[in-house]
Design a protein around this motif. Structure first.
Motif, short mmCIF file in Angstrom:
data_model
loop_
_atom_site.label_atom_id
_atom_site.label_comp_id
_atom_site.label_asym_id
_atom_site.label_seq_id
_atom_site.Cartn_x
_atom_site.Cartn_y
_atom_site.Cartn_z
N UNK A 7 129.20 140.44 -67.18
CA UNK A 7 128.69 141.57 -67.94
C UNK A 7 128.20 142.67 -67.01
N UNK A 8 127.49 142.29 -65.97
CA UNK A 8 127.00 143.25 -64.99
C UNK A 8 128.14 143.93 -64.23
N UNK A 9 129.14 143.16 -63.88
CA UNK A 9 130.31 143.72 -63.18
C UNK A 9 131.03 144.72 -64.07
N UNK A 66 132.56 150.13 -65.57
CA UNK A 66 132.63 151.14 -66.64
C UNK A 66 131.90 152.41 -66.20
N UNK A 67 130.74 152.24 -65.59
CA UNK A 67 129.97 153.39 -65.12
C UNK A 67 130.75 154.17 -64.05
#
Length: 49
Positions: A39-41, A46-47
């Motif tokens: 999820x963090x990756x 995405x950012x």
């Protein structure tokens, strides 16, 4: 390779490119990565666009 991404992040990018339809659950299973780490990756990628 001065990409600014870790090995795992680069591997996720490659897997996304290999899959016709990509969902996070497939990536978690294919790469054997913890769901919260994935999820963090995905949030970082995405950012970054």
């Amino acid at each position: 390779m001065n990409t600014g991404y870790s090995f795992t992040e680069a591997r996720v990018i490659l897997e996304i490119g290999f899959l016709e339809q990509c969902i996070a659950n497939q990536l978690v299973e294919n790469l054997d990565i913890d769901r919260s780490y994935m999820s963090g990756i995905i949030a970082k990628l995405s950012k970054d666009g």
